[in-house]
Design a protein around this motif. Structure first.
Motif, PDB file in Angstrom:
ATOM      1  N   ALA A   1       0.674  -1.119  -0.103  1.00  9.67           N
ATOM      2  CA  ALA A   1      -0.088   0.052  -0.110  1.00  9.67           C
ATOM      3  C   ALA A   1       0.855   1.365   0.139  1.00  9.67           C
ATOM      4  CB  ALA A   1      -1.030   0.089   1.116  1.00  9.67           C
ATOM      5  N   LEU A   2       2.084   1.315   0.581  1.00 12.16           N
ATOM      6  CA  LEU A   2       3.092   2.317   0.846  1.00 12.16           C
ATOM      7  C   LEU A   2       3.463   2.402  -0.666  1.00 12.16           C
ATOM      8  CD1 LEU A   2       5.224   1.652   3.757  1.00 12.16           C
ATOM      9  CD2 LEU A   2       3.947   3.723   3.312  1.00 12.16           C
ATOM     10  N   ILE A   3       3.875   1.652  -1.348  1.00 12.88           N
ATOM     11  CA  ILE A   3       4.292   1.770  -2.634  1.00 12.88           C
ATOM     12  C   ILE A   3       3.242   2.258  -3.544  1.00 12.88           C
ATOM     13  CG2 ILE A   3       5.228   0.513  -4.796  1.00 12.88           C
ATOM     14  CD1 ILE A   3       6.660  -1.377  -2.741  1.00 12.88           C
ATOM     15  N   HIS A   4       1.969   1.757  -3.469  1.00 13.68           N
ATOM     16  CA  HIS A   4       0.942   2.449  -4.272  1.00 13.68           C
ATOM     17  C   HIS A   4       0.620   3.779  -4.377  1.00 13.68           C
ATOM     18  CE1 HIS A   4      -0.867  -1.949  -5.208  1.00 13.68           C
ATOM     19  NE2 HIS A   4       0.241  -1.619  -6.011  1.00 13.68           N
ATOM     20  N   CYS A   5       0.987   4.297  -2.889  1.00  9.40           N
ATOM     21  CA  CYS A   5       0.524   5.622  -2.562  1.00  9.40           C
ATOM     22  C   CYS A   5       1.581   6.549  -3.492  1.00  9.40           C
ATOM     23  CB  CYS A   5       0.885   5.898  -1.082  1.00  9.40           C
ATOM     24  SG  CYS A   5      -0.499   5.447  -0.181  1.00  9.40           S
ATOM     25  N   ILE A   6       2.570   6.041  -4.009  1.00 10.65           N
ATOM     26  CA  ILE A   6       3.476   6.950  -4.896  1.00 10.65           C
ATOM     27  C   ILE A   6       2.727   7.192  -6.117  1.00 10.65           C
ATOM     28  CG2 ILE A   6       5.618   6.849  -6.118  1.00 10.65           C
ATOM     29  CD1 ILE A   6       6.796   4.962  -4.040  1.00 10.65           C
ATOM     30  N   ARG A   7       1.540   6.577  -6.643  1.00 11.16           N
ATOM     31  CA  ARG A   7       1.028   6.915  -7.813  1.00 11.16           C
ATOM     32  C   ARG A   7      -0.170   7.593  -7.513  1.00 11.16           C
ATOM     33  NH1 ARG A   7      -0.693   0.865  -9.933  1.00 11.16           N
ATOM     34  NH2 ARG A   7      -2.305   0.361  -8.325  1.00 11.16           N
ATOM     35  N   ASP A   8      -0.429   8.228  -6.187  1.00  2.00           N
ATOM     36  CA  ASP A   8      -1.376   8.955  -5.796  1.00  2.00           C
ATOM     37  C   ASP A   8      -1.520  10.288  -6.865  1.00  2.00           C
ATOM     38  OD1 ASP A   8      -3.635   9.162  -3.348  1.00  2.00           O
ATOM     39  OD2 ASP A   8      -2.972  11.079  -3.925  1.00  2.00           O
ATOM     40  N   GLU A   9      -2.830  10.711  -6.892  1.00  2.00           N
ATOM     41  CA  GLU A   9      -2.835  12.181  -7.731  1.00  2.00           C
ATOM     42  C   GLU A   9      -2.317  12.969  -7.020  1.00  2.00           C
ATOM     43  OE1 GLU A   9      -7.042  12.882  -8.400  1.00  2.00           O
ATOM     44  OE2 GLU A   9      -7.401  10.857  -9.564  1.00  2.00           O
ATOM     45  N   LYS A  10      -2.344  13.172  -5.752  1.00  2.00           N
ATOM     46  CA  LYS A  10      -1.920  14.413  -4.854  1.00  2.00           C
ATOM     47  C   LYS A  10      -0.301  14.065  -4.792  1.00  2.00           C
ATOM     48  CE  LYS A  10      -6.010  15.974  -4.142  1.00  2.00           C
ATOM     49  NZ  LYS A  10      -6.410  17.417  -4.620  1.00  2.00           N
ATOM     50  N   LEU A  11       0.401  15.188  -5.236  1.00  2.00           N
ATOM     51  CA  LEU A  11       1.799  15.139  -5.016  1.00  2.00           C
ATOM     52  C   LEU A  11       2.427  14.673  -3.700  1.00  2.00           C
ATOM     53  CD1 LEU A  11       4.616  15.113  -6.275  1.00  2.00           C
ATOM     54  CD2 LEU A  11       4.637  17.744  -6.380  1.00  2.00           C
ATOM     55  N   ALA A  12       1.763  15.662  -2.699  1.00  2.00           N
ATOM     56  CA  ALA A  12       1.931  15.509  -1.154  1.00  2.00           C
ATOM     57  C   ALA A  12       1.816  13.980  -0.935  1.00  2.00           C
ATOM     58  CB  ALA A  12       0.968  16.342  -0.326  1.00  2.00           C
ATOM     59  N   VAL A  13       0.820  13.501  -1.240  1.00  2.00           N
ATOM     60  CA  VAL A  13       1.051  11.939  -0.722  1.00  2.00           C
ATOM     61  C   VAL A  13       2.135  11.093  -1.139  1.00  2.00           C
ATOM     62  CG1 VAL A  13      -0.471   9.897  -0.884  1.00  2.00           C
ATOM     63  CG2 VAL A  13      -1.754  11.861  -0.560  1.00  2.00           C
ATOM     64  N   ALA A  14       2.324  11.256  -2.413  1.00  3.42           N
ATOM     65  CA  ALA A  14       3.324  10.717  -3.055  1.00  3.42           C
ATOM     66  C   ALA A  14       4.658  10.934  -2.292  1.00  3.42           C
ATOM     67  CB  ALA A  14       3.581  10.956  -4.545  1.00  3.42           C
TER      68      ALA A  14
END
Length: 504
Positions: free
Chosen positions: A129-142
């Protein structure tokens, strides 16, 4: 206080619309210092707050995030790993970016704790899930996900998990999402590779580094420009530079600079190539870099004379970086007429260019002219003096006229040049022989911003730092400067008020 927090949590769980109660809890938590908060909440369950995150009510979610942020930071990473691992994992898949960032930050804290990190490493779902967060729409999340995952590089078990397990395939799958996401993954890889030679070895064996390096010569110039930024970051560490040299990347980038002349799109990536070698020159040796890769130095001079502001700006910054070191000054001096032409261009830009280029020119000239006390040999003092006189027929007056213009950044940039020469005997002699110059320095009415006052104060301090200052400046000026320094940068002289009562 623990009883109060428990009772507030009970009230929250008992009402249908808990906004008011959540506000009350947040206020109660903010009123406690962290040490007291830790004791108050260590035995408290926060299930009700986590459950209220599952709502479309934005204010409710934001209040819950504020509360959890305050409480979770007071708890140890080990306590979080034992009690809230499942809830934080759920937070990674929440639709609200603030919830995701909260979860990522807390998991990042666990990554840094030797006992807590074991529980994370044994939980494949959290890491995925951590790695998947890197493709989040929001740059701050990535960015937060990259920051948290980078912490895995501080242990062999973390590196093994990331690069010697199925998670490597997860990273490669995520990379395939888009060009933007691919570069976020490269950013993670470069962050990890920069930590140590061992972590670089893991990254290199995964083929992700070689994949990044191959993008340097790709067909898409925008991708090429981004790749250069990443490779420049990798070159910040000594082991990174060694690896890039072994892979022939330095020569490749030098050839790219040469080939840029025939590429109509080179302006998109050429600044990045020059920045790469500029950083390399500072971390290694200006002389070695300029002699080994002459295309770099020639291109910097060309760019300084270019009409394109983007090219000029990068050239100015790079010349400032090179000239900040003694070795760099000597390298530039060796080029003779080439550098003198560039220095004259810098002077013209400082006087009449666009404001941003004027500021960058002033900063670069200041760096070129600066000499630390231990660097002030006869040869180097003669060098900086000759460069200063190349700026104009009356360089002191030219810089002073820039400092009187109504732009704080120009005022401070000009004072920066005076500060650079104020510690050098020739500079002080020039200043004292210029009519009205000492009065200009001692006049507190010029430059009313904090930055301007600080810059003037630094200049006064530099003038007094020279052991021969009293002899060169004369006792009267020396005493007045000492008084200025003692009074501080923001001193305002008292002016007697005159009553005008009854005046028309």
């Amino acid at each position: 206080m623990a009883a109060t927090i428990d009772s507030l949590l009970e009230e929250i769980s008992a009402v249908e619309d808990p906004i008011e109660e959540l506000q009350g809890l947040r206020t109660a938590l903010l009123s406690l210092p962290v040490s007291a908060l830790r004791d108050a909440v260590s035995g408290t369950r926060l299930d009700v707050i986590f459950s209220l995150l599952n709502s479309n009510h934005r204010e409710q979610v934001e209040l819950c995030v504020d509360i959890l942020e305050r409480v979770l930071m007071a708890l140890s990473p080990e306590h979080l790993a034992q009690n809230y691992r499942v809830e934080l994992q759920a937070g990674l898949n929440h639709p609200d970016e603030k919830v995701k960032i909260l979860a990522l930050a807390q998991i990042g804290r666990m990554m840094e704790h030797p006992d807590a990190v074991t529980k994370i490493l044994n939980n494949h779902d959290i890491l995925r899930a951590l790695i998947h967060c890197i493709r989040d729409e929001k740059l701050a999340v990535a960015k937060q996900a990259i920051q948290s995952l980078t912490k895995l590089s501080h242990s062999k078990s973390g590196l093994d998990k990331l690069f010697h397990s199925e998670l490597l395939n997860v990273m490669k799958e995520v990379m395939a999402t888009s060009d933007i996401v691919r570069y976020r993954l490269y950013e993670l890889v470069v962050e990890i590779a920069s930590v140590s030679p061992i972590s670089l070895g893991y990254c290199a064996s995964s083929s992700l580094v070689s994949q990044l390096l191959s993008e340097l010569t790709g067909d898409d110039v925008l991708i090429r420009a981004t790749a250069i930024e990443m490779v420049t970051s990798l070159a910040h560490s000594q082991h990174g530079r060694r690896y890039l040299t072994q892979q022939g990347i330095m020569d490749k980038i030098s050839n790219m600079i040469r080939g840029a002349e025939t590429d109509p799109f080179s302006s998109l990536y050429l600044p990045g190539l020059v920045k790469f070698f500029g950083n390399l020159a500072i971390t290694d040796s200006p002389q070695q870099v300029c002699e080994t890769y002459p295309a770099f130095q020639n291109k910097v001079f060309e760019m300084a004379l270019d009409p394109d502001p983007a090219m000029i700006g990068v050239a100015l910054d790079t010349l400032g970086l090179l000239g900040a070191t003694v070795e760099g000054k000597q390298v530039l001096q060796k080029t003779g007429e080439k550098f003198r032409t560039v220095l004259l261009r810098m002077s013209q830009l400082a006087s009449s260019g666009a404001t941003e280029l004027r500021v960058r020119s002033l900063d670069a000239i200041s760096q070129l002219l600066t000499l630390q006390p231990e660097q002030q040999t006869e040869d180097l003092l003669a060098l900086t003096e000759s460069w200063f006189h190349l700026l104009s027929k009356q360089p002191i007056d030219m810089i002073r006229s820039i400092s009187t213009q109504p732009f704080p950044e120009l005022h401070c940039g000009a004072l920066g040049i005076f500060t650079a020469i104020a510690t050098q005997p020739w500079g002080q002699k020039l200043m004292i022989s210029t009519p009205g110059f000492m009065e200009f320095i001692l006049d507190r009415s010029t430059g009313q911003t904090k930055e301007a006052k600080d810059a003037k104060f630094e200049l006064v301090g530099s003038l007094l730092s020279l052991s021969t200052a009293a002899e060169i400046l004369g006792s009267q000026h020396y005493i007045r400067l000492k008084t200025y320094l003692r009074e501080g940068p923001y001193y305002v002289s008292a002016v007697a008020s005159v009553s005008t009562e009854g005046a028309d």
